[in-house]
Design an enzyme around this catalytic site. Sequence first.
Site, PDB file in Angstrom:
ATOM      1  CG  ASP A 238      -2.074  -1.087   1.173  1.00  0.00           C
ATOM      2  OD1 ASP A 238      -2.449  -1.358   0.006  1.00  0.00           O
ATOM      3  OD2 ASP A 238      -2.669  -1.371   2.244  1.00  0.00           O
ATOM      4  CG  ASP A 262      -2.609   4.099   2.197  1.00  0.00           C
ATOM      5  OD1 ASP A 262      -3.394   5.041   2.155  1.00  0.00           O
ATOM      6  OD2 ASP A 262      -2.801   2.964   2.264  1.00  0.00           O
ATOM      7  CG  ASP A 266      -3.158   2.617   7.301  1.00  0.00           C
ATOM      8  OD1 ASP A 266      -2.970   3.734   7.855  1.00  0.00           O
ATOM      9  OD2 ASP A 266      -3.558   2.446   6.023  1.00  0.00           O
ATOM     10  NE  ARG A 318      -8.538   8.286   6.221  1.00  0.00           N
ATOM     11  CZ  ARG A 318      -8.638   7.284   5.409  1.00  0.00           C
ATOM     12  NH1 ARG A 318      -7.648   6.564   5.191  1.00  0.00           N
ATOM     13  NH2 ARG A 318      -9.800   7.184   4.577  1.00  0.00           N
TER      14      ARG A 318
END
Length: 441
Positions: A238, A262, A266, A318
């Site tokens: 990713d 990205d 995560d 985020r």
Amino acid sequence: MALSNTSYSLFLFFLFLFVMIPTLHAHIAEYDDYWKQREMEATENTNKAYNPNPGEVTQHFNHHVAGTLMGFNSTRRELRGRKKTGPCQATNPIDQCWRCHPNWSRNRKRLADCALGFGRGTTGGKKGRFYVVTDPSDNDMVNPKPGTLRHAVIQKRPLWIVFARSMIIKLNQELIVTSDKTIDARGANVHIAYGAGITLQFVKNVIIHGLHIHHIVQGSGGLIRDAEDHFGYRTRSDGDGISLFGATNVWLDHLSMYKCYDGLIDAIQASTAITISNCHFTNHNEVMLFGASDSYSEDQKMQITVAFTHFGKGLVQRMPRCRWGFIHVVNNDYTHWLMYAIGGSSHPTIISQGNRFVAPPNIAAKEVTKRDYAPPEVWKSWNWRSEGDLMVDGAFFVQSGDPNASKKYAGNTMMSAKPATMVSLLTKYSGALDCIRGRPC
């Protein structure tokens, strides 16, 4: 014509499977018995690591922070006048656990006793030997050269990985880390940059400390060794700085991260028992994603602490964006965002304590929070609570759920007594540290 339509439908079905399998299996193109076993072990680890009483963890964390604040009430004036080259200036309980010891380089494993929050108890490679990375190259994905970081992280035994000198490591493909590892960059200036990122997939008990991680790109995929005794075909990665997939007991500390393809970090697929602390994030759009799917309810076991971190210039959104789990966001400094700071969907519990939120000039982006895919009559029951947060320049946190939720999780601590006014001190040394052997760091 009917046969043609049937063939076309079959083509679309198999195309859908081809696209979906990398998502379901996180870029494992050959999901063989080895990875099935790893997934089964990871599920067991998640169930063991999940704490049915998250309030106990937040209370433990807040107790340590309260003790730190008491100690600094009498020393803040003195600290303001000191330069960084002077006596140790550890300003939060995690750093106070190890930074003030001049022999930290001879007692590196003391760090393994210092994690707080949901990642508490993560020891990494404490029970293993030291592995010294001497070679920054990353040329052979199947048979990594001894002395390289890739060769170190695939070993199946616990290891405490250190670096012989400062170096820039350009990863040709994602770096797949096995369990019971510490990557400790203290005493060297180590950059993971201009290549692929770090993957923690179906592993447990990993510490990553002191790295600069930036300009991460997607790996093209191919044959990659993921353990001493196994390699397999991977699809395109990713482009995350650090990707947690079914990972448990992970502590990410003192990382400087920016400009990844990205996310910076995560955490998905029921990753849990995680602490992200003392980090410095800059120049990035989608900073952290906790939970990747609104349909994956196993992420309700996700429990993550984000603490003492500076969300700095050039960030958009985020910080984090959450699904399902329990997220404790405590004593962080949010000085920049363009869209929002904390967001989510699928009713996560978010307890925000003692953070400073400095809103951007854009009047449409003053709100700290953002809820997706649910109308107010649905999200009003989600427990998103703000306690002791400092709102600057018009910032505001839209709370929801049980008004007493934060009290239930926070316990009897000092956090309610204007803790956010000390955030600049608690996060003063966020990011990778410039540690010199033989001196307090």
